[in-house]
Design a protein around this motif. Structure first.
Motif, PDB file in Angstrom:
ATOM      1  N   SER A  33     -12.388   2.566  -1.849  1.00 46.64           N
ATOM      2  CA  SER A  33     -11.037   2.880  -1.393  1.00 46.64           C
ATOM      3  C   SER A  33     -10.276   3.633  -2.483  1.00 46.64           C
ATOM      4  CB  SER A  33     -10.293   1.589  -1.026  1.00 46.64           C
ATOM      5  OG  SER A  33      -8.956   1.869  -0.670  1.00 46.64           O
TER       6      SER A  33
ATOM      7  N   GLU B 174     -15.907  -2.155  -1.261  1.00 52.44           N
ATOM      8  CA  GLU B 174     -14.715  -1.883  -0.437  1.00 52.44           C
ATOM      9  C   GLU B 174     -13.554  -1.379  -1.284  1.00 52.44           C
ATOM     10  OE1 GLU B 174     -10.771  -2.945   0.360  1.00 52.44           O
ATOM     11  OE2 GLU B 174     -11.977  -4.620  -0.361  1.00 52.44           O
ATOM     12  N   ASN B 175     -13.117  -2.179  -2.258  1.00 51.47           N
ATOM     13  CA  ASN B 175     -11.966  -1.808  -3.058  1.00 51.47           C
ATOM     14  C   ASN B 175     -12.257  -0.611  -3.961  1.00 51.47           C
ATOM     15  OD1 ASN B 175     -10.292  -2.597  -5.899  1.00 51.47           O
ATOM     16  ND2 ASN B 175      -9.127  -2.638  -3.986  1.00 51.47           N
TER      17      ASN B 175
ATOM     18  N   ILE C  64     -13.323   6.562   4.414  1.00 54.36           N
ATOM     19  CA  ILE C  64     -12.291   5.513   4.423  1.00 54.36           C
ATOM     20  C   ILE C  64     -12.290   4.744   5.740  1.00 54.36           C
ATOM     21  CG2 ILE C  64      -9.810   5.062   4.294  1.00 54.36           C
ATOM     22  CD1 ILE C  64      -9.599   7.491   2.409  1.00 54.36           C
TER      23      ILE C  64
ATOM     24  N   VAL D 206     -15.102   2.170   4.253  1.00 56.61           N
ATOM     25  CA  VAL D 206     -14.243   1.133   3.672  1.00 56.61           C
ATOM     26  C   VAL D 206     -13.832   0.088   4.708  1.00 56.61           C
ATOM     27  CG1 VAL D 206     -12.012   0.683   2.573  1.00 56.61           C
ATOM     28  CG2 VAL D 206     -13.395   2.633   1.831  1.00 56.61           C
ATOM     29  N   GLN D 207     -13.422   0.539   5.890  1.00 50.37           N
ATOM     30  CA  GLN D 207     -12.913  -0.414   6.894  1.00 50.37           C
ATOM     31  C   GLN D 207     -14.008  -1.298   7.474  1.00 50.37           C
ATOM     32  OE1 GLN D 207      -9.679  -0.556   6.819  1.00 50.37           O
ATOM     33  NE2 GLN D 207      -9.736   1.314   5.560  1.00 50.37           N
TER      34      GLN D 207
ATOM     35  N   SER E 176      -8.154   4.700  10.313  1.00 54.93           N
ATOM     36  CA  SER E 176      -8.420   3.390   9.710  1.00 54.93           C
ATOM     37  C   SER E 176      -7.637   2.275  10.382  1.00 54.93           C
ATOM     38  CB  SER E 176      -8.081   3.430   8.214  1.00 54.93           C
ATOM     39  OG  SER E 176      -8.934   4.321   7.533  1.00 54.93           O
TER      40      SER E 176
ATOM     41  N   TYR F 135       0.806  -1.214   0.000  1.00 51.44           N
ATOM     42  CA  TYR F 135       0.000   0.000   0.000  1.00 51.44           C
ATOM     43  C   TYR F 135       0.840   1.265   0.000  1.00 51.44           C
ATOM     44  CZ  TYR F 135      -4.525  -2.043  -0.242  1.00 51.44           C
ATOM     45  OH  TYR F 135      -5.628  -2.699  -0.722  1.00 51.44           O
TER      46      TYR F 135
ATOM     47  N   THR G 162      -0.195   3.491   3.868  1.00 53.75           N
ATOM     48  CA  THR G 162      -0.885   4.715   3.477  1.00 53.75           C
ATOM     49  C   THR G 162      -0.272   5.925   4.159  1.00 53.75           C
ATOM     50  OG1 THR G 162      -2.936   3.478   3.193  1.00 53.75           O
ATOM     51  CG2 THR G 162      -3.126   5.867   3.389  1.00 53.75           C
TER      52      THR G 162
ATOM     53  N   SER H 225      -9.115   7.589  -2.461  1.00 56.69           N
ATOM     54  CA  SER H 225      -7.668   7.783  -2.342  1.00 56.69           C
ATOM     55  C   SER H 225      -7.005   8.292  -3.609  1.00 56.69           C
ATOM     56  CB  SER H 225      -7.000   6.463  -1.934  1.00 56.69           C
ATOM     57  OG  SER H 225      -7.192   5.483  -2.931  1.00 56.69           O
TER      58      SER H 225
END
Length: 452
Positions: free
Chosen positions: A268, A264-265, A358, A362-363, A304, A40, A179, A272
């Protein structure tokens, strides 16, 4: 050696996770976390460089908009390579062991990232630099195609059954560390003179990846093979053709994995990368500061790191599917308010929205997913199944999001509604998928049968 499945239940061996080696669990967690951090770190420095500087550096003749779209296309190429990496290394992981793959993938990813820092720009060598950038991105994608599948499979097969969600989420703290490193590096680079940044300073984050490579390889050399794979070898049940078994028996679960990953992906990547490009293109309403995005990612990553573990642990208590479903629903409902607030041009609001989208949206899906995907598949083809689920979805969710989103933004004159609609659709796919997903919490990972 046989391809015949083991019986669903047996008394000759303990269930995976009943007996835990604390040293092995610690090493597996650390090895997976460092690998996730490198992946990442690479992901974010490449994504941010794509949104902010790769266009004029490598695709200058295409004009500002054309260069940005071309840069996003190279970003997508890496995702297109990931299923092939998942296929190749998934086979190796199921055929020869999980540990071997983790050594190979980290070497490929790290070497490609380091090489990007050495590439000539358009001014130095014409389009040669752009061609080599695509090649390095493909190599990077091949390695990344099995890295997270390996991490989730490894830790799930080592962790205690009753706390598998918690431990399987721990390596994904490495994602947030990566990240933080990637976004933090670009936030600091934003303080530099723009001419210095585009002249040579942009190379430093890529060259610095050599440090993470060295640490990751050192740790992974000390890993043991997982108890599940040891059991397969002991009973001579290692499958010579895991892809064939996956194709015959697991198509439904692969499709479930793909559907779960879309929200999710995809989100993200939207938050980002595509969002960062959107803000950079807007320019004026964000006070001309195109490093608002990296700073926002830095803040979101800090939250996150806590939330991915929280949601993973929560899935141990209330179930993987329930946590995932409500996470997808939250992301769906948050889409239009989020991007409307961003469109107002207030920096504080941008950071709040990025953190919520995020760290919570996302998490809340990634946390339970860490254990859920390995639990969906039987032991003889688990690595391949997780890799295919993750990486096919990565192409259709994260891989094409910057490119398609960039085109949509271009034709709509940078309308925030496009981003909101895109986010909503991806979250809706995952939300719908949860209604056909079996609950897998506490599953015995020695079983060769899938969860359905």
């Amino acid at each position: 050696m046989t391809t015949q499945p083991l019986r669903p239940t047996r008394t000759s061996a303990p269930q995976a996770g009943d007996t835990v080696d604390p040293d092995q669990l610690r090493r597996a967690t650390l090895a997976s976390s460092v690998g996730s951090a490198l992946e990442y770190y690479d992901f974010y420095i490449y994504g941010l460089a794509t949104a902010l500087i790769f266009g004029p550096l490598f695709f200058a003749p295409l004009g500002a908009t054309g260069a940005l779209i071309a840069a996003f296309a190279t970003y997508g190429v890496g995702f297109a390579a990931r299923p092939f990496g998942g296929l190749i290394f998934g086979y190796i992981g199921d055929r020869f062991g999980r540990k071997q793959v983790l050594l190979l993938t980290i070497g490929l990813m790290g070497t490609a990232s380091f090489a990007i820092g050495l590439l000539p720009t358009y001014e130095q060598a014409g389009m040669l630099g752009a061609i080599l950038l695509v090649v390095m991105r493909i190599i990077q994608g091949l390695g990344a195609g099995a890295e997270q599948a390996g991490a989730t499979t490894l830790i799930s097969e080592v962790a205690p059954r009753t706390r598998r969600g918690f431990f399987a989420a721990l390596p994904f703290v490495g994602i947030q560390i990566g990240t933080l490193l990637g976004a933090g590096t670009f936030a600091l680079l934003g303080l530099a003179n723009p001419e210095v940044l585009t002249g040579w300073l942009w190379r430093v984050p890529f060259l610095a990846s050599i440090l993470l490579i060295a640490v990751a390889i050192y740790i992974r050399l000390k890993l043991k093979e997982t108890p599940v794979f040891q059991e397969l070898e002991k009973h001579k049940n290692v499958n010579k053709n895991p892809l064939g078994v996956l194709w015959r028996t697991s198509k439904k679960n692969v499709l479930i994995g793909i559907g779960l990953r879309m929200g999710e992906n995809g989100n993200s990547t939207i938050y980002s990368t595509l969002l960062v490009g959107f803000m950079a293109a807007k320019g004026g309403i964000f006070e001309g500061d195109k490093f608002i995005g990296p700073v926002g990612l830095l803040i979101a990553a800090g939250f996150s790191a806590i939330m991915v573990i929280t949601f993973g642990a929560l899935s141990d208590r209330v179930g993987r599917v329930k946590v995932y479903r409500y996470g997808a629903l939250f992301q769906l409902l948050f889409a239009f308010p989020a991007f409307y607030l961003i469109s107002l041009g207030n920096v504080t609001l941008v950071w709040i929205v990025m953190s919520i989208g995020i760290a919570l949206g996302v998490q809340s899906m990634l946390g339970p997913q860490c254990a859920l995907l390995p639990e969906l598949f039987g032991s003889t083809h688990r690595f391949t199944g997780v890799a295919m689920s993750r990486e096919i979805s990565a192409v259709f969710a994260g891989g094409i999001a910057p490119f398609v989103g960039g085109l949509l933004l271009a034709v709509t004159h940078q309308s925030w509604v496009v981003l909101a609609g895109y986010s909503l659709v991806l979250a809706a796919i995952s939300f719908a998928t949860t209604f056909v997903t079996p609950e897998t919490v506490g599953r015995d990972l020695n079983l060769v049968e899938d969860a359905t």
